[in-house]
Design a protein around this motif. Structure first.
Motif, PDB file in Angstrom:
ATOM      1  N   THR A  13      -6.706  -8.249  -5.055  1.00 52.75           N
ATOM      2  CA  THR A  13      -6.802  -8.188  -6.369  1.00 52.75           C
ATOM      3  C   THR A  13      -5.365  -8.341  -7.106  1.00 52.75           C
ATOM      4  O   THR A  13      -5.395  -9.103  -8.047  1.00 52.75           O
ATOM      5  N   ASP A  55       1.222   0.026 -14.162  1.00 53.57           N
ATOM      6  CA  ASP A  55      -0.273   0.711 -14.375  1.00 53.57           C
ATOM      7  C   ASP A  55      -1.316  -0.175 -13.650  1.00 53.57           C
ATOM      8  O   ASP A  55      -1.041  -1.239 -13.501  1.00 53.57           O
ATOM      9  N   LYS A  96      -0.251  -3.674   3.237  1.00 54.86           N
ATOM     10  CA  LYS A  96      -1.511  -4.009   3.267  1.00 54.86           C
ATOM     11  C   LYS A  96      -1.935  -5.512   3.306  1.00 54.86           C
ATOM     12  O   LYS A  96      -2.479  -6.031   3.925  1.00 54.86           O
ATOM     13  N   GLY A  97      -0.890  -6.328   2.635  1.00 54.03           N
ATOM     14  CA  GLY A  97      -1.162  -7.596   2.391  1.00 54.03           C
ATOM     15  C   GLY A  97      -0.417  -8.350   3.694  1.00 54.03           C
ATOM     16  O   GLY A  97      -1.240  -9.220   4.168  1.00 54.03           O
ATOM     17  N   THR A  98       0.538  -7.760   4.374  1.00 55.27           N
ATOM     18  CA  THR A  98       0.751  -8.427   5.700  1.00 55.27           C
ATOM     19  C   THR A  98      -0.338  -8.188   6.809  1.00 55.27           C
ATOM     20  O   THR A  98      -0.632  -8.859   7.503  1.00 55.27           O
ATOM     21  N   ARG A 128       4.362   3.112  -9.799  1.00 55.77           N
ATOM     22  CA  ARG A 128       3.272   2.565  -8.618  1.00 55.77           C
ATOM     23  C   ARG A 128       2.927   3.773  -7.998  1.00 55.77           C
ATOM     24  O   ARG A 128       1.672   3.685  -7.542  1.00 55.77           O
ATOM     25  N   ARG A 158      -9.336   1.007  -6.266  1.00 58.59           N
ATOM     26  CA  ARG A 158      -8.340   1.462  -6.431  1.00 58.59           C
ATOM     27  C   ARG A 158      -8.191   2.859  -7.358  1.00 58.59           C
ATOM     28  O   ARG A 158      -7.102   3.462  -7.756  1.00 58.59           O
ATOM     29  N   GLY A 173      -6.373  -3.704  -2.024  1.00 57.75           N
ATOM     30  CA  GLY A 173      -5.911  -3.455  -3.404  1.00 57.75           C
ATOM     31  C   GLY A 173      -6.936  -2.951  -4.278  1.00 57.75           C
ATOM     32  O   GLY A 173      -6.834  -2.873  -5.608  1.00 57.75           O
ATOM     33  N   GLY A 228       6.489   1.000  12.290  1.00 53.26           N
ATOM     34  CA  GLY A 228       6.779   0.311  13.683  1.00 53.26           C
ATOM     35  C   GLY A 228       6.770  -1.414  13.519  1.00 53.26           C
ATOM     36  O   GLY A 228       6.603  -1.805  12.130  1.00 53.26           O
ATOM     37  N   PHE A 275       7.618 -12.259   2.533  1.00 53.64           N
ATOM     38  CA  PHE A 275       8.807 -12.195   3.463  1.00 53.64           C
ATOM     39  C   PHE A 275       9.484 -10.850   3.019  1.00 53.64           C
ATOM     40  O   PHE A 275       9.193 -10.252   2.265  1.00 53.64           O
ATOM     41  N   ARG A 316      -1.869 -12.067  -9.772  1.00 51.05           N
ATOM     42  CA  ARG A 316      -0.550 -12.768  -9.603  1.00 51.05           C
ATOM     43  C   ARG A 316      -0.992 -14.503 -10.026  1.00 51.05           C
ATOM     44  O   ARG A 316      -0.330 -15.205 -10.679  1.00 51.05           O
ATOM     45  N   GLY A 319       3.667  -1.144  -0.876  1.00 50.71           N
ATOM     46  CA  GLY A 319       4.589  -1.614   0.085  1.00 50.71           C
ATOM     47  C   GLY A 319       4.104  -1.125   1.600  1.00 50.71           C
ATOM     48  O   GLY A 319       5.160  -1.247   2.591  1.00 50.71           O
ATOM     49  N   ARG A 350      11.502  -7.030  -0.273  1.00 51.67           N
ATOM     50  CA  ARG A 350      10.486  -8.288  -0.021  1.00 51.67           C
ATOM     51  C   ARG A 350      10.716  -9.471  -1.269  1.00 51.67           C
ATOM     52  O   ARG A 350      11.071  -9.195  -2.068  1.00 51.67           O
TER      53      ARG A 350
HETATM   54  P1  AP5 Z   1       3.344  -5.849   1.887  1.00 47.10           P
HETATM   55  O1  AP5 Z   1       2.413  -6.434   2.978  1.00 47.10           O
HETATM   56  O2  AP5 Z   1       3.707  -6.861   1.001  1.00 47.10           O
HETATM   57  O3  AP5 Z   1       2.951  -4.358   1.413  1.00 47.10           O
HETATM   58  P2  AP5 Z   1       1.758  -4.278   0.182  1.00 47.10           P
HETATM   59  O4  AP5 Z   1       0.930  -2.808   0.878  1.00 47.10           O
HETATM   60  O5  AP5 Z   1       0.703  -5.296   0.234  1.00 47.10           O
HETATM   61  O6  AP5 Z   1       2.562  -3.790  -0.922  1.00 47.10           O
HETATM   62  P3  AP5 Z   1       2.228  -4.120  -2.429  1.00 47.10           P
HETATM   63  O7  AP5 Z   1       3.254  -3.730  -3.287  1.00 47.10           O
HETATM   64  O8  AP5 Z   1       1.546  -5.617  -2.612  1.00 47.10           O
HETATM   65  O9  AP5 Z   1       0.732  -3.127  -2.700  1.00 47.10           O
HETATM   66  P4  AP5 Z   1       0.428  -2.573  -4.405  1.00 47.10           P
HETATM   67  O10 AP5 Z   1      -0.849  -1.980  -4.104  1.00 47.10           O
HETATM   68  O11 AP5 Z   1       1.521  -2.132  -5.090  1.00 47.10           O
HETATM   69  O12 AP5 Z   1       0.628  -4.262  -4.895  1.00 47.10           O
HETATM   70  P5  AP5 Z   1      -0.786  -4.959  -5.552  1.00 47.10           P
HETATM   71  O13 AP5 Z   1      -0.537  -6.400  -5.368  1.00 47.10           O
HETATM   72  O14 AP5 Z   1      -2.031  -4.721  -4.661  1.00 47.10           O
HETATM   73  O15 AP5 Z   1       4.711  -5.609   2.456  1.00 47.10           O
HETATM   74  C1  AP5 Z   1       5.760  -5.211   1.812  1.00 47.10           C
HETATM   75  C2  AP5 Z   1       7.199  -5.718   2.372  1.00 47.10           C
HETATM   76  O16 AP5 Z   1       7.349  -5.008   3.611  1.00 47.10           O
HETATM   77  C3  AP5 Z   1       7.187  -7.202   2.850  1.00 47.10           C
HETATM   78  O17 AP5 Z   1       8.267  -7.324   2.216  1.00 47.10           O
HETATM   79  C4  AP5 Z   1       6.747  -7.134   4.186  1.00 47.10           C
HETATM   80  O18 AP5 Z   1       7.502  -8.246   4.896  1.00 47.10           O
HETATM   81  C5  AP5 Z   1       7.329  -5.849   4.741  1.00 47.10           C
HETATM   82  N1  AP5 Z   1       6.791  -5.143   5.923  1.00 47.10           N
HETATM   83  C6  AP5 Z   1       5.412  -5.138   6.072  1.00 47.10           C
HETATM   84  N2  AP5 Z   1       5.085  -4.602   7.024  1.00 47.10           N
HETATM   85  C7  AP5 Z   1       6.296  -4.362   7.780  1.00 47.10           C
HETATM   86  C8  AP5 Z   1       6.471  -3.813   9.019  1.00 47.10           C
HETATM   87  N3  AP5 Z   1       5.596  -3.226   9.801  1.00 47.10           N
HETATM   88  N4  AP5 Z   1       7.699  -3.426   9.210  1.00 47.10           N
HETATM   89  C9  AP5 Z   1       8.775  -3.661   8.242  1.00 47.10           C
HETATM   90  N5  AP5 Z   1       8.566  -4.426   7.250  1.00 47.10           N
HETATM   91  C10 AP5 Z   1       7.385  -4.477   6.962  1.00 47.10           C
HETATM   92  O19 AP5 Z   1      -0.752  -4.874  -7.120  1.00 47.10           O
HETATM   93  C11 AP5 Z   1      -0.285  -5.048  -8.009  1.00 47.10           C
HETATM   94  C12 AP5 Z   1      -0.507  -4.502  -9.216  1.00 47.10           C
HETATM   95  O20 AP5 Z   1      -1.845  -5.306  -9.725  1.00 47.10           O
HETATM   96  C13 AP5 Z   1      -1.050  -2.878  -9.198  1.00 47.10           C
HETATM   97  O21 AP5 Z   1       0.196  -2.243  -9.527  1.00 47.10           O
HETATM   98  C14 AP5 Z   1      -1.891  -3.096 -10.731  1.00 47.10           C
HETATM   99  O22 AP5 Z   1      -1.175  -3.369 -11.703  1.00 47.10           O
HETATM  100  C15 AP5 Z   1      -2.335  -4.428 -10.369  1.00 47.10           C
HETATM  101  N6  AP5 Z   1      -3.964  -4.278  -9.730  1.00 47.10           N
HETATM  102  C16 AP5 Z   1      -4.027  -4.516  -8.368  1.00 47.10           C
HETATM  103  N7  AP5 Z   1      -5.431  -4.360  -7.954  1.00 47.10           N
HETATM  104  C17 AP5 Z   1      -5.776  -3.441  -8.796  1.00 47.10           C
HETATM  105  C18 AP5 Z   1      -7.026  -2.666  -9.089  1.00 47.10           C
HETATM  106  N8  AP5 Z   1      -7.915  -2.786  -8.101  1.00 47.10           N
HETATM  107  N9  AP5 Z   1      -7.061  -1.973 -10.277  1.00 47.10           N
HETATM  108  C19 AP5 Z   1      -6.295  -2.236 -11.176  1.00 47.10           C
HETATM  109  N10 AP5 Z   1      -4.992  -2.824 -11.105  1.00 47.10           N
HETATM  110  C20 AP5 Z   1      -5.083  -3.325  -9.980  1.00 47.10           C
END
Ligand code: AP5
Ligand code: MG
Length: 223
Positions: free
Chosen positions: A31, A57, A13-15, A172, A88, A85, A200, A138, A36, A10, A127
């Motif tokens: 990743t 996990d 990172k993705g944004t 997480r 990790r 991501g 910000g 979004f 997904r 959250g 989100r």
């Molecule tokens: P967003 O940009 O979506 O945040 P993010 O940091 O990408 O958050 P994630 O939840 O995607 O990170 P994650 O690491 O938990 O998940 P991932 O998909 O990598 O922003 C969040 C929200 O805030 C959005 O609504 C956005 O609009 C808003 N926002 C952004 N910037 C803002 C700002 N400045 N102000 C206000 N609002 C803002 O991983 C998911 C799962 O996949 C993991 O839990 C794991 O099970 C698996 N996985 C992924 N990679 C691996 C790996 N390398 N090894 C093992 N398992 C893995």
């Protein structure tokens, strides 16, 4: 430019990765998004990953490292990439180092996005992502789509990720602190880490990130 983005769930990172990848003209490799896509296509990889992701996990390293390697070997990643991501945990960071060393290349920077827990929890709670592409992200208040429930980019249906429940977010965050944060010290020992605040406006954070990254001497022309 080869960059690793790290930060709690959250943090944005993705944004930020979507925006930085466009500016730097390198692919954004997430990743989480790759998993997904596999889940929605019901591939074997997706079926395996789903139970780990829904529980908050990490997906086992052998699966994750193989998938990330395949993606990094695609032609569009030859000039560089922005990893979101991955790695990790320290084992994944070591595997990435081995892969890069075998190719005679190295990382340019590790960008650490810092955000307090209460903020990431708010960001995750609001989100909404697109069914067609989980990189279309979004937020119900910070980044409202023009039409409720509909993706501005492709018209797809917006929904809440299955791992964005309060309980799973807690897991997480624990996984982040225990397994992912150690990679920051790992890369710090290589002099690669820059930490910036993820607080910000989205634009402000992008500017901060661009200023923190090594400056590109010869950006490739856009196509
Ligand atoms: P967003 O940009 O979506 O945040 P993010 O940091 O990408 O958050 P994630 O939840 O995607 O990170 P994650 O690491 O938990 O998940 P991932 O998909 O990598 O922003 C969040 C929200 O805030 C959005 O609504 C956005 O609009 C808003 N926002 C952004 N910037 C803002 C700002 N400045 N102000 C206000 N609002 C803002 O991983 C998911 C799962 O996949 C993991 O839990 C794991 O099970 C698996 N996985 C992924 N990679 C691996 C790996 N390398 N090894 C093992 N398992 C893995
Ligand atoms: Mg993400």
């Amino acid at each position: 430019m080869r960059i690793v983005l790290v930060g709690p769930p959250g943090a944005g990172k993705g944004t930020q990765a979507t925006r930085l990848a466009e500016k730097l003209r390198v692919p954004h490799i997430s990743t989480g998004d790759l998993f997904r896509t596999n889940i929605s296509r019901q591939t074997e990889l997706g079926k395996l990953a789903k139970s780990y992701i829904d529980a908050g996990d990490l997906v086992p390293d052998e699966v994750t490292i193989g998938m990330a390697k395949d993606r990094m070997e695609q032609p569009d990643a030859e000039r560089g990439f922005l990893l979101d991501g991955f790695p990790r945990n320290v084992a994944q960071a070591e595997a990435l180092d081995e892969l890069l060393t075998a190719e005679g290349i190295k990382l340019d920077a590790v960008l650490d996005l810092e955000a307090p827990e209460e903020e990431v929890v708010k960001r995750i709670a609001g989100r909404r992502i697109c069914r067609n592409d989980s990189a279309h992200v979004f937020h119900v208040t910070h980044k409202k789509p023009a039409k409720d429930g509909v993706c501005d980019v492709c018209g797809g249906e917006l929904y809440q990720r299955a791992d964005d429940t309060e309980e799973t977010v807690r897991t997480r965050l624990d996984v982040y602190h225990t397994q992912t944060e150690p990679i920051i010290s790992y890369y710090d020992a290589q002099g690669l880490v820059t930490t910036i605040s993820a607080l910000g406006e989205v634009d402000e954070v992008t500017e901060r990130a661009m200023a923190a990254l090594p400056q590109l001497e010869d950006p490739a022309p856009s196509h």
